[in-house]
Design a protein around this motif. Structure first.
Motif, PDB file in Angstrom:
ATOM      1  N   LYS A  24      39.255  49.238  44.478  1.00 16.68           N
ATOM      2  CA  LYS A  24      39.155  47.941  43.532  1.00 16.68           C
ATOM      3  C   LYS A  24      38.604  46.752  43.906  1.00 16.68           C
ATOM      4  O   LYS A  24      37.919  45.932  43.513  1.00 16.68           O
ATOM      5  CB  LYS A  24      40.639  48.164  42.829  1.00 16.68           C
ATOM      6  CG  LYS A  24      40.471  47.023  41.635  1.00 16.68           C
ATOM      7  CD  LYS A  24      41.827  47.077  40.908  1.00 16.68           C
ATOM      8  CE  LYS A  24      41.770  46.366  39.573  1.00 16.68           C
ATOM      9  NZ  LYS A  24      40.950  44.874  39.810  1.00 16.68           N
ATOM     10  N   LYS A  25      39.181  46.327  45.278  1.00 17.07           N
ATOM     11  CA  LYS A  25      38.979  45.304  45.814  1.00 17.07           C
ATOM     12  C   LYS A  25      37.491  45.056  46.238  1.00 17.07           C
ATOM     13  O   LYS A  25      36.817  43.992  46.064  1.00 17.07           O
ATOM     14  CB  LYS A  25      39.695  44.883  47.300  1.00 17.07           C
ATOM     15  CG  LYS A  25      39.602  43.595  47.720  1.00 17.07           C
ATOM     16  CD  LYS A  25      40.741  43.519  48.978  1.00 17.07           C
ATOM     17  CE  LYS A  25      40.591  42.217  49.659  1.00 17.07           C
ATOM     18  NZ  LYS A  25      41.364  42.288  51.086  1.00 17.07           N
ATOM     19  N   ASP A  26      36.858  46.123  46.745  1.00 21.49           N
ATOM     20  CA  ASP A  26      35.441  46.092  47.146  1.00 21.49           C
ATOM     21  C   ASP A  26      34.605  45.994  45.833  1.00 21.49           C
ATOM     22  O   ASP A  26      33.442  45.496  45.957  1.00 21.49           O
ATOM     23  CB  ASP A  26      35.031  47.690  47.903  1.00 21.49           C
ATOM     24  CG  ASP A  26      35.928  47.548  49.197  1.00 21.49           C
ATOM     25  OD1 ASP A  26      36.133  46.728  49.549  1.00 21.49           O
ATOM     26  OD2 ASP A  26      35.711  48.709  49.800  1.00 21.49           O
ATOM     27  N   ILE A  27      34.837  46.907  44.903  1.00 22.28           N
ATOM     28  CA  ILE A  27      33.950  46.738  43.505  1.00 22.28           C
ATOM     29  C   ILE A  27      34.187  45.378  42.972  1.00 22.28           C
ATOM     30  O   ILE A  27      33.269  44.673  42.438  1.00 22.28           O
ATOM     31  CB  ILE A  27      34.466  47.606  42.618  1.00 22.28           C
ATOM     32  CG1 ILE A  27      34.165  49.238  43.272  1.00 22.28           C
ATOM     33  CG2 ILE A  27      33.586  47.607  41.398  1.00 22.28           C
ATOM     34  CD1 ILE A  27      34.673  50.392  42.350  1.00 22.28           C
ATOM     35  N   ASP A  28      35.391  44.855  42.864  1.00 25.26           N
ATOM     36  CA  ASP A  28      35.565  43.273  42.562  1.00 25.26           C
ATOM     37  C   ASP A  28      34.827  42.428  43.289  1.00 25.26           C
ATOM     38  O   ASP A  28      34.326  41.374  42.749  1.00 25.26           O
ATOM     39  CB  ASP A  28      36.971  43.035  42.310  1.00 25.26           C
ATOM     40  CG  ASP A  28      38.029  43.838  41.551  1.00 25.26           C
ATOM     41  OD1 ASP A  28      37.206  44.019  40.339  1.00 25.26           O
ATOM     42  OD2 ASP A  28      39.384  43.911  41.538  1.00 25.26           O
ATOM     43  N   SER A  29      34.834  42.403  44.426  1.00 22.88           N
ATOM     44  CA  SER A  29      33.959  41.696  45.344  1.00 22.88           C
ATOM     45  C   SER A  29      32.426  41.497  44.989  1.00 22.88           C
ATOM     46  O   SER A  29      32.194  40.720  44.898  1.00 22.88           O
ATOM     47  CB  SER A  29      33.990  42.224  46.815  1.00 22.88           C
ATOM     48  OG  SER A  29      33.103  41.390  47.535  1.00 22.88           O
ATOM     49  N   VAL A  56      23.671  41.763  52.126  1.00 21.66           N
ATOM     50  CA  VAL A  56      23.037  40.671  53.165  1.00 21.66           C
ATOM     51  C   VAL A  56      24.180  39.505  53.286  1.00 21.66           C
ATOM     52  O   VAL A  56      24.384  39.113  54.538  1.00 21.66           O
ATOM     53  CB  VAL A  56      21.634  39.950  52.687  1.00 21.66           C
ATOM     54  CG1 VAL A  56      21.473  38.859  53.567  1.00 21.66           C
ATOM     55  CG2 VAL A  56      20.615  41.005  52.764  1.00 21.66           C
ATOM     56  N   SER A  57      24.699  39.157  52.301  1.00 20.28           N
ATOM     57  CA  SER A  57      25.793  38.114  52.221  1.00 20.28           C
ATOM     58  C   SER A  57      27.212  38.672  53.019  1.00 20.28           C
ATOM     59  O   SER A  57      27.617  37.989  53.563  1.00 20.28           O
ATOM     60  CB  SER A  57      26.265  37.800  50.800  1.00 20.28           C
ATOM     61  OG  SER A  57      27.011  38.688  50.288  1.00 20.28           O
ATOM     62  N   LEU A  58      27.160  40.011  52.863  1.00 19.63           N
ATOM     63  CA  LEU A  58      28.627  40.422  53.713  1.00 19.63           C
ATOM     64  C   LEU A  58      28.409  40.321  55.259  1.00 19.63           C
ATOM     65  O   LEU A  58      29.052  40.124  55.883  1.00 19.63           O
ATOM     66  CB  LEU A  58      28.616  41.918  53.188  1.00 19.63           C
ATOM     67  CG  LEU A  58      29.429  42.099  51.668  1.00 19.63           C
ATOM     68  CD1 LEU A  58      29.430  43.627  51.349  1.00 19.63           C
ATOM     69  CD2 LEU A  58      30.560  41.459  51.597  1.00 19.63           C
ATOM     70  N   SER A  73      30.194  52.214  49.967  1.00 18.15           N
ATOM     71  CA  SER A  73      30.519  53.630  49.971  1.00 18.15           C
ATOM     72  C   SER A  73      31.567  53.379  48.447  1.00 18.15           C
ATOM     73  O   SER A  73      31.452  54.226  47.642  1.00 18.15           O
ATOM     74  CB  SER A  73      31.147  54.129  50.977  1.00 18.15           C
ATOM     75  OG  SER A  73      31.884  55.338  50.606  1.00 18.15           O
ATOM     76  N   SER A  74      32.385  52.239  48.356  1.00 19.72           N
ATOM     77  CA  SER A  74      33.164  52.093  47.100  1.00 19.72           C
ATOM     78  C   SER A  74      32.395  51.933  45.996  1.00 19.72           C
ATOM     79  O   SER A  74      32.616  52.503  44.919  1.00 19.72           O
ATOM     80  CB  SER A  74      33.971  50.910  47.451  1.00 19.72           C
ATOM     81  OG  SER A  74      35.012  51.102  48.475  1.00 19.72           O
ATOM     82  N   LEU A  75      31.374  51.133  45.974  1.00 23.56           N
ATOM     83  CA  LEU A  75      30.396  50.796  45.117  1.00 23.56           C
ATOM     84  C   LEU A  75      29.478  51.911  44.557  1.00 23.56           C
ATOM     85  O   LEU A  75      29.560  52.443  43.376  1.00 23.56           O
ATOM     86  CB  LEU A  75      29.546  49.487  45.370  1.00 23.56           C
ATOM     87  CG  LEU A  75      28.793  49.267  44.347  1.00 23.56           C
ATOM     88  CD1 LEU A  75      29.563  48.535  43.053  1.00 23.56           C
ATOM     89  CD2 LEU A  75      27.682  47.896  44.706  1.00 23.56           C
ATOM     90  N   ASN A  76      29.172  52.779  45.527  1.00 22.18           N
ATOM     91  CA  ASN A  76      28.466  53.825  45.212  1.00 22.18           C
ATOM     92  C   ASN A  76      29.326  55.045  44.457  1.00 22.18           C
ATOM     93  O   ASN A  76      28.725  55.766  43.673  1.00 22.18           O
ATOM     94  CB  ASN A  76      27.812  54.408  46.633  1.00 22.18           C
ATOM     95  CG  ASN A  76      26.924  55.707  46.412  1.00 22.18           C
ATOM     96  OD1 ASN A  76      26.324  55.709  45.664  1.00 22.18           O
ATOM     97  ND2 ASN A  76      27.031  56.636  47.453  1.00 22.18           N
ATOM     98  N   SER A  77      30.528  55.046  44.923  1.00 25.93           N
ATOM     99  CA  SER A  77      31.330  55.983  44.088  1.00 25.93           C
ATOM    100  C   SER A  77      31.568  55.670  42.779  1.00 25.93           C
ATOM    101  O   SER A  77      31.566  56.531  41.847  1.00 25.93           O
ATOM    102  CB  SER A  77      32.821  55.954  44.863  1.00 25.93           C
ATOM    103  OG  SER A  77      32.819  56.373  46.276  1.00 25.93           O
ATOM    104  N   PHE A  78      31.737  54.374  42.404  1.00 26.85           N
ATOM    105  CA  PHE A  78      31.726  53.955  41.128  1.00 26.85           C
ATOM    106  C   PHE A  78      30.520  54.019  40.379  1.00 26.85           C
ATOM    107  O   PHE A  78      30.558  54.525  39.462  1.00 26.85           O
ATOM    108  CB  PHE A  78      31.836  52.336  41.261  1.00 26.85           C
ATOM    109  CG  PHE A  78      31.867  51.685  39.924  1.00 26.85           C
ATOM    110  CD1 PHE A  78      32.868  51.866  39.105  1.00 26.85           C
ATOM    111  CD2 PHE A  78      30.844  50.651  39.507  1.00 26.85           C
ATOM    112  CE1 PHE A  78      32.756  51.348  37.710  1.00 26.85           C
ATOM    113  CE2 PHE A  78      30.931  50.060  38.360  1.00 26.85           C
ATOM    114  CZ  PHE A  78      31.902  50.227  37.404  1.00 26.85           C
ATOM    115  N   TYR A  79      29.146  53.933  40.981  1.00 22.12           N
ATOM    116  CA  TYR A  79      28.146  54.300  40.276  1.00 22.12           C
ATOM    117  C   TYR A  79      28.068  55.835  39.806  1.00 22.12           C
ATOM    118  O   TYR A  79      27.351  56.387  38.946  1.00 22.12           O
ATOM    119  CB  TYR A  79      26.809  53.950  40.961  1.00 22.12           C
ATOM    120  CG  TYR A  79      26.775  52.352  40.864  1.00 22.12           C
ATOM    121  CD1 TYR A  79      26.633  51.704  39.614  1.00 22.12           C
ATOM    122  CD2 TYR A  79      26.477  51.309  41.876  1.00 22.12           C
ATOM    123  CE1 TYR A  79      26.396  50.368  39.442  1.00 22.12           C
ATOM    124  CE2 TYR A  79      26.398  49.983  41.950  1.00 22.12           C
ATOM    125  CZ  TYR A  79      26.286  49.720  40.461  1.00 22.12           C
ATOM    126  OH  TYR A  79      26.286  48.197  40.320  1.00 22.12           O
TER     127      TYR A  79
END
Length: 292
Positions: A24-29, A56-58, A73-79
């Motif tokens: 959740k923290k990664d996706i919210d980021s 790039v910003s990370l 990976s967190s965002l990829n799982s969401f998609y």
């Protein structure tokens, strides 16, 4: 959609609370970045170019490639979830290649260090016996920190000297208990019953509450700092030591895999590298033709 995804990994995938929080923290980021940089609050419509700007910003912020890969990976799982429920047709991260990371070498504790720690915890009060049991359980079973925290009294079978561990994806495994651990456990249960009763979670704090991750780390660091100069001192290093020591003593990989609760041998094979290093060291020290 994010809330639906969190429900999915919570109730269907049954991820741990720590993993759910990280996802959740990664996706919210990314959501926060998308709103600020692109005025885009619907990340199901984000393009790979926008995600690339976030990556790039990370990296520019000083995060390691390993940490950035975890966030991606967190965002990829969401998609992937959005594809599964047919909210999107194409995953914008489908063609993304992970950033290169240096191979992380885990240095296990030596057998001598662990024995010294266990023998050094010789107090008879509740906290001392609890701390000794904590170290003994981690080292004698190889269980994860979260698995230790979530043990309850029904997990223990004193008569059969076994412990039932609930691992990832709610997968159960039965691990034998050494006699020395059984003795510490019986002493602990007696003290716990006097202090707090014997219901609920097995391992508790000095106030009788469920153990929490920070306390487990603190206990490990407290005792191992006295016996070891290794930089990293954590429950995972003890788990690593458990696997490495078993392999060094001739245990087969499949047995270690079952004890660790790994779903595939690939996860267990990382420990064979340390064992090979150990064998090389022994070989170079013992062989008559080696340059000692």
């Amino acid at each position: 959609m994010i809330d639906k995804f969190i429900d999915y990994i919570s109730y269907e995938k049954k991820y741990s609370s720590h993993t759910i929080e990280a996802y959740k923290k990664d996706i919210d980021s990314f959501l926060g970045f998308s709103i600020v940089e692109f005025d885009q609050a619907v990340i199901s419509e984000s393009s790979y170019g926008e995600i690339r700007s976030w990556i790039v910003s990370l990296v520019s912020s000083g995060l390691s490639n390993r940490t950035v890969n975890r966030k991606i990976s967190s965002l990829n799982s969401f998609y992937k979830f959005l594809q599964r429920i047919e909210e999107i047709k194409i995953n914008p991260l489908a063609g993304h290649k992970a950033l290169k990371v240096a191979k992380r070498i885990q240095v296990p504790f030596s057998e001598k260090e662990i024995v010294s720690v266990i023998e050094g915890i010789d107090g008879e009060d509740f906290a001392s016996v609890r701390d000794k049991l904590l170290v003994e359980l981690l080292y004698s079973t190889g269980m994860r920190r979260e698995e230790l925290i979530n043990l309850n009294h029904s997990s223990i079978n004193i008569n059969n000297a076994t412990i039932k561990v609930l691992g990832k994806r709610n997968k159960e495994r039965i691990i034998p208990l050494l006699q020395s651990v059984k003795k510490t456990l019986q002493k602990y249960l007696l003290l716990k019953e006097i202090e707090f009763g014997c219901n609920g979670y097995l391992m508790v704090s000095n106030k009788g509450n469920k153990l929490y991750g920070t306390l487990v780390y603190r206990v490990i660091k407290l005792y191992f700092s006295k016996e070891s100069t290794k930089v990293k001192k954590s429950p995972h290093v003890i788990r690593h030591s458990f696997a490495t020591h078993l392999l060094n003593e001739g245990a087969d990989l499949n047995s270690v895999k079952e004890l660790l609760g790994h779903s595939s041998l690939a996860s267990t094979q990382i420990y064979t590298h340390t064992s090979l290093d150990y064998l090389k060291e022994v070989y170079n020290q013992a062989h008559p033709r080696s340059e000692k």
